[in-house]
Design a protein around this motif. Structure first.
Motif, PDB file in Angstrom:
ATOM      1  N   ALA A 219       0.710  -1.050   0.257  1.00 41.78           N
ATOM      2  CA  ALA A 219      -0.085  -0.147   0.023  1.00 41.78           C
ATOM      3  C   ALA A 219       0.827   1.257   0.152  1.00 41.78           C
ATOM      4  O   ALA A 219       0.430   2.199  -0.840  1.00 41.78           O
ATOM      5  CB  ALA A 219      -0.807   0.022   1.239  1.00 41.78           C
ATOM      6  N   ILE A 220       1.963   1.252   0.879  1.00 36.03           N
ATOM      7  CA  ILE A 220       2.985   2.464   0.778  1.00 36.03           C
ATOM      8  C   ILE A 220       3.624   2.511  -0.543  1.00 36.03           C
ATOM      9  O   ILE A 220       3.707   3.716  -0.932  1.00 36.03           O
ATOM     10  CB  ILE A 220       4.032   2.161   2.056  1.00 36.03           C
ATOM     11  CG1 ILE A 220       3.153   2.384   3.254  1.00 36.03           C
ATOM     12  CG2 ILE A 220       4.809   3.421   2.041  1.00 36.03           C
ATOM     13  CD1 ILE A 220       4.001   1.866   4.502  1.00 36.03           C
TER      14      ILE A 220
ATOM     15  N   ALA B 254       1.032   6.618  -6.768  1.00 38.60           N
ATOM     16  CA  ALA B 254      -0.191   7.214  -6.933  1.00 38.60           C
ATOM     17  C   ALA B 254      -0.011   8.873  -7.129  1.00 38.60           C
ATOM     18  O   ALA B 254      -0.409   9.570  -7.920  1.00 38.60           O
ATOM     19  CB  ALA B 254      -0.950   6.931  -6.140  1.00 38.60           C
ATOM     20  N   PHE B 255       0.818   9.317  -6.062  1.00 38.54           N
ATOM     21  CA  PHE B 255       0.856  10.704  -5.913  1.00 38.54           C
ATOM     22  C   PHE B 255       1.409  11.536  -6.986  1.00 38.54           C
ATOM     23  O   PHE B 255       1.091  12.392  -7.571  1.00 38.54           O
ATOM     24  CB  PHE B 255       1.626  11.152  -4.430  1.00 38.54           C
ATOM     25  CG  PHE B 255       0.813  10.785  -3.402  1.00 38.54           C
ATOM     26  CD1 PHE B 255      -0.564  11.409  -3.336  1.00 38.54           C
ATOM     27  CD2 PHE B 255       1.218  10.418  -2.118  1.00 38.54           C
ATOM     28  CE1 PHE B 255      -1.308  11.218  -2.310  1.00 38.54           C
ATOM     29  CE2 PHE B 255       0.382  10.218  -1.162  1.00 38.54           C
ATOM     30  CZ  PHE B 255      -0.904  10.505  -0.972  1.00 38.54           C
TER      31      PHE B 255
ATOM     32  N   LEU C  38       1.403   4.197  -2.896  1.00 35.90           N
ATOM     33  CA  LEU C  38       1.322   5.753  -2.576  1.00 35.90           C
ATOM     34  C   LEU C  38       2.464   6.408  -3.374  1.00 35.90           C
ATOM     35  O   LEU C  38       2.176   7.522  -3.935  1.00 35.90           O
ATOM     36  CB  LEU C  38       1.146   5.907  -1.249  1.00 35.90           C
ATOM     37  CG  LEU C  38      -0.021   5.623  -0.498  1.00 35.90           C
ATOM     38  CD1 LEU C  38       0.230   6.015   0.940  1.00 35.90           C
ATOM     39  CD2 LEU C  38      -1.248   6.165  -1.005  1.00 35.90           C
TER      40      LEU C  38
END
Length: 229
Positions: free
Chosen positions: A70-71, A77-78, A74
């Motif tokens: 999940a990290i 994604a950002f 991110l």
């Protein structure tokens, strides 16, 4: 062009394409790290002689392999969302160009000037000069000034087309009855080639795009010549 060069992206000619290349390299680095780690673990399993018949659960490792991906997502994604908003932003354009897709050619209109519009057809193979590219060169190039913010409006007259120039990081669909827009800035002079990247019929591969980027003073002369004609 070599085989290895074909596997990569085209050299950038706009700030947006530079950002796309940076994001590509960023995501590729993360994928290489993940692939290396998973490959190493799979390889080590072949040489692992340890067994535990009574191991029923491992909550700690399950938490790690749930939170860690999940990290990592991110971190992908950002930058992706940032770039997505940058591609859609229209920054006070200096010139507006309208592109209309037809089966199978492009029409262009310079909306800021009167009576400057033309059709752009692919040059047939038997009419090519020695310095022109097969299936890529056109009879009327789109002439645009470098270091100027360009807004392009894209639509289509019949079916869905897609106006795409990889070196500029531009890909936008032309849909009948709908007007789409995007922007770009060309930071160096040259010829930049693209093609329709939407399957629009039998001659889909034969409606190329050629952008000719020139200094602003030369563009003004080109505009004056075309307005006088």
């Amino acid at each position: 062009m070599s085989t290895w060069a074909n596997l990569g992206l085209q050299n950038s000619a706009s700030p947006l394409m530079e950002q796309l290349i940076f994001f590509h390299d960023h995501a590729l680095l993360i994928l290489v790290m993940i692939t290396t780690m998973v490959g190493y673990l799979m390889f080590m399993l072949f040489f692992n002689n340890y067994t535990n018949r009574y191991l029923l659960h491992g909550q700690t490792i399950e938490m790690i392999w749930t939170i860690l991906p999940a990290i990592i997502l991110l971190f992908i994604a950002f930058p992706s969302l940032r770039l997505l908003y940058m591609l859609d932003e229209i920054n006070e354009p200096s010139i507006t160009l309208k592109s209309i897709g037809h089966q199978w050619y492009w029409s262009y209109e310079y909306s800021d000037f009167k009576n400057i519009e033309f059709d752009s057809y692919m040059i047939p193979m038997n009419e090519l000069s020695n310095n022109e590219f097969r299936l890529l060169d056109v009879d009327n190039r789109v002439v645009l000034p470098m270091n100027s913010q360009i807004r392009i409006l894209v639509t289509a007259a019949d079916v869905i087309h897609s106006w795409t120039v990889p070196a500029l990081g531009v890909k936008i669909d032309g849909t009948p009855g709908r007007l789409n827009q995007t922007n770009f800035l060309i930071n160096r002079p040259g010829l930049f080639y693209g093609q329709c990247s939407e399957i629009c019929g039998a001659n889909h591969s034969f409606m190329p795009i050629v952008i000719e980027s020139i200094p602003t003073k030369n563009f003004i002369k080109w505009i004056m010549n075309n307005m006088n004609n």
